[in-house]
Design an enzyme around this catalytic site. Structure first.
Site, PDB file in Angstrom:
ATOM      1  N   TYR A  94       2.019   7.626   2.924  1.00 53.88           N
ATOM      2  CA  TYR A  94       3.205   8.516   2.078  1.00 53.88           C
ATOM      3  C   TYR A  94       2.448   8.418   1.207  1.00 53.88           C
ATOM      4  O   TYR A  94       2.903   9.910  -0.151  1.00 53.88           O
ATOM      5  CB  TYR A  94       3.698   7.229   1.576  1.00 53.88           C
ATOM      6  N   GLY A  95       0.988   8.007   0.758  1.00 51.29           N
ATOM      7  CA  GLY A  95       0.170   8.361  -1.075  1.00 51.29           C
ATOM      8  C   GLY A  95       0.042   9.843  -1.292  1.00 51.29           C
ATOM      9  O   GLY A  95       0.113   9.792  -2.212  1.00 51.29           O
ATOM     10  N   ASN A 121       4.416   0.344  -3.096  1.00 49.51           N
ATOM     11  CA  ASN A 121       4.399   0.737  -4.630  1.00 49.51           C
ATOM     12  C   ASN A 121       4.547   2.435  -4.632  1.00 49.51           C
ATOM     13  O   ASN A 121       5.377   2.877  -5.330  1.00 49.51           O
ATOM     14  CB  ASN A 121       2.780   0.656  -4.955  1.00 49.51           C
ATOM     15  N   THR A 122       4.028   2.758  -3.383  1.00 49.09           N
ATOM     16  CA  THR A 122       4.299   4.919  -3.986  1.00 49.09           C
ATOM     17  C   THR A 122       5.985   5.178  -3.681  1.00 49.09           C
ATOM     18  O   THR A 122       6.608   5.480  -4.337  1.00 49.09           O
ATOM     19  CB  THR A 122       3.425   5.276  -2.105  1.00 49.09           C
ATOM     20  N   GLU A 158      -5.367   2.426   7.884  1.00 52.99           N
ATOM     21  CA  GLU A 158      -4.539   2.480   8.653  1.00 52.99           C
ATOM     22  C   GLU A 158      -5.702   2.948   9.478  1.00 52.99           C
ATOM     23  O   GLU A 158      -4.936   2.557  11.604  1.00 52.99           O
ATOM     24  CB  GLU A 158      -4.027   4.049   8.077  1.00 52.99           C
ATOM     25  N   ASP A 191       7.717  -0.323   4.352  1.00 54.90           N
ATOM     26  CA  ASP A 191       6.470  -0.089   4.043  1.00 54.90           C
ATOM     27  C   ASP A 191       6.226   1.006   4.809  1.00 54.90           C
ATOM     28  O   ASP A 191       6.637   1.293   5.739  1.00 54.90           O
ATOM     29  CB  ASP A 191       5.339  -0.533   3.808  1.00 54.90           C
ATOM     30  N   SER A 192       5.293   2.727   4.593  1.00 55.18           N
ATOM     31  CA  SER A 192       5.183   3.411   5.143  1.00 55.18           C
ATOM     32  C   SER A 192       3.937   2.902   6.362  1.00 55.18           C
ATOM     33  O   SER A 192       4.478   3.879   7.063  1.00 55.18           O
ATOM     34  CB  SER A 192       3.971   3.955   4.011  1.00 55.18           C
ATOM     35  N   CYS A 236      -1.478  -0.950  -4.149  1.00 55.16           N
ATOM     36  CA  CYS A 236      -0.952  -0.761  -3.192  1.00 55.16           C
ATOM     37  C   CYS A 236      -1.214  -1.587  -2.339  1.00 55.16           C
ATOM     38  O   CYS A 236      -2.352  -2.501  -1.980  1.00 55.16           O
ATOM     39  CB  CYS A 236      -1.514   0.263  -2.650  1.00 55.16           C
ATOM     40  N   THR A 237      -0.052  -1.553  -1.194  1.00 63.41           N
ATOM     41  CA  THR A 237       0.231  -3.043  -0.482  1.00 63.41           C
ATOM     42  C   THR A 237      -0.791  -3.377   0.454  1.00 63.41           C
ATOM     43  O   THR A 237      -1.060  -4.059   0.913  1.00 63.41           O
ATOM     44  CB  THR A 237       1.237  -3.523  -0.037  1.00 63.41           C
ATOM     45  N   HIS A 238      -1.882  -1.957   0.933  1.00 57.48           N
ATOM     46  CA  HIS A 238      -2.456  -1.988   1.851  1.00 57.48           C
ATOM     47  C   HIS A 238      -3.700  -2.271   1.203  1.00 57.48           C
ATOM     48  O   HIS A 238      -5.216  -3.319   1.757  1.00 57.48           O
ATOM     49  CB  HIS A 238      -3.065  -0.693   2.398  1.00 57.48           C
TER      50      HIS A 238
HETATM   51  N1  DGL Z   1       1.169   1.049   1.200  1.00 54.36           N
HETATM   52  C1  DGL Z   1       2.010   1.917   0.389  1.00 54.36           C
HETATM   53  C2  DGL Z   1       1.851   1.471  -0.979  1.00 54.36           C
HETATM   54  O1  DGL Z   1       1.468   0.168  -1.294  1.00 54.36           O
HETATM   55  C3  DGL Z   1       0.985   3.306   0.664  1.00 54.36           C
HETATM   56  C4  DGL Z   1       0.282   3.345   1.544  1.00 54.36           C
HETATM   57  C5  DGL Z   1       0.047   5.253   1.826  1.00 54.36           C
HETATM   58  O2  DGL Z   1       1.408   5.068   2.275  1.00 54.36           O
HETATM   59  O3  DGL Z   1      -0.410   5.888   1.028  1.00 54.36           O
HETATM   60  O4  DGL Z   1       1.513   2.165  -1.998  1.00 54.36           O
END
Ligand code: DGL
Length: 295
Positions: free
Chosen positions: A63-64, A95-96, A179, A31-32, A213-215
């Site tokens: 990464y978004g 997801n990104t 974050e 993941d990011s 988004c996994t966050h």
């Molecule tokens: N956790 C990531 C996702 O599922 C990305 C979060 C990010 O880095 O913006 O999209």
């Protein structure tokens, strides 16, 4: 110096495990940043016997809002590194990255890197179950700017369930709130409420919210607070874990390559201490992390 020693040790460890285990290795989860831990925690719950290596690119998260090319480049670097560590199978717990990098990696890079290994994403398994969850076919997706721009959810959902109405909402502030450990703050209330009201103004009939988004599971309490009754909230961890279990059952040649000692190793591109500290919140367990650089 310390970094070089750590690299050398890592290399030795990987070489040893290759000699001892042929082409076997841990399942890689990328993941990011911290978000993929919400996926890993469900893997560990449902499939505890496997070894896992987690890699969070915290130094370059989020990464978004990054371009396609950059997310692809960073994700490929991570996949390469996890392959070097012996992982026969890598799950993009992001997801990104799944939206912006997975297809190119699967189609263009994997045949050159090692055609016997696999890289899987988390959007397809999530989409697959949504047909059974929504009652009226109106689905709302909360995601990063990159995932929304890629339209991956809409494309996959409409391909699988023609006629479904999909509305996506970019939640630019949700990942930075998490974050930066502000997910319980009043600021989080403000942004969660704003995005929920906004998506419902675009389609008031939505009966299913997807945390794309996994966050976002870290914001679940706030999301529940502002979600009107009758709307189902879907988060991905359990869905992706079930899908991994099915995948391993259907692919014994890959399952045989996944080492089963129940070990977990954590790598981050940021400070190891900082990662260990925050990972506790996601995993509800102590974690010892190591730092590595991606290039
Ligand atoms: N956790 C990531 C996702 O599922 C990305 C979060 C990010 O880095 O913006 O999209």
């Amino acid at each position: 110096m310390v970094r070089n020693q750590h690299r050398l040790l890592l290399l030795l460890k990987v070489k040893c495990s290759m000699v001892l285990n042929d082409n076997k290795g841990a399942i890689g989860v990328f993941d990011s940043g911290y978000g993929g831990l919400t996926i890993l925690s469900q893997f560990a719950k449902l499939l505890p016997e496997y070894d896992y290596i987690y890699l969070g690119d915290n130094a370059r998260a989020p990464y978004g809002n990054r371009s396609f090319d950059v997310v692809y480049e960073f994700t490929l670097q991570a996949v390469r590194r996890l392959f070097e560590m012996g992982c026969p199978l890598v799950i993009l717990g992001c997801n990104t990255a799944s939206a912006k990098a997975l297809r190119t990696i699967q189609q263009c890079d994997l045949p050159k890197l090692d055609a016997s290994r696999r890289v899987l994403g988390i959007i397809r398994p999530t989409v697959e179950v949504l047909g059974d969850i929504t009652r009226n076919g109106h689905v709302g997706i909360f995601a990063t700017e990159g995932t929304v721009q890629s339209q991956s959810y809409s494309i996959e959902l409409k391909r699988m369930y023609p006629g479904m109405k999909v509305t996506a909402e970019t939640c630019s502030m949700w990942v930075p709130l998490i974050e930066n450990r502000e997910y319980e703050s009043e600021g989080a209330d403000y942004f969660v409420r704003k995005n929920i009201e906004h998506i419902l103004s675009k389609d008031p009939q939505i009966d299913t919210f997807v945390l794309g988004c996994t966050h976002y599971p870290l914001l679940l309490e706030k999301i529940k607070k502002y979600t009107p009754q009758g709307i189902t909230i879907v988060s991905q961890g359990e869905i992706v874990a079930n899908s991994l279990r099915t995948y391993l059952l259907q692919h014994p040649e890959m399952e045989n390559r996944c080492i089963k000692n129940g070990s977990r190793i954590f790598y981050t591109t940021e400070s190891a201490e900082k990662f260990s500290d925050s990972a506790k919140i996601f995993l509800k367990d102590e974690v010892e992390a190591h730092r590595l650089m991606l290039s």
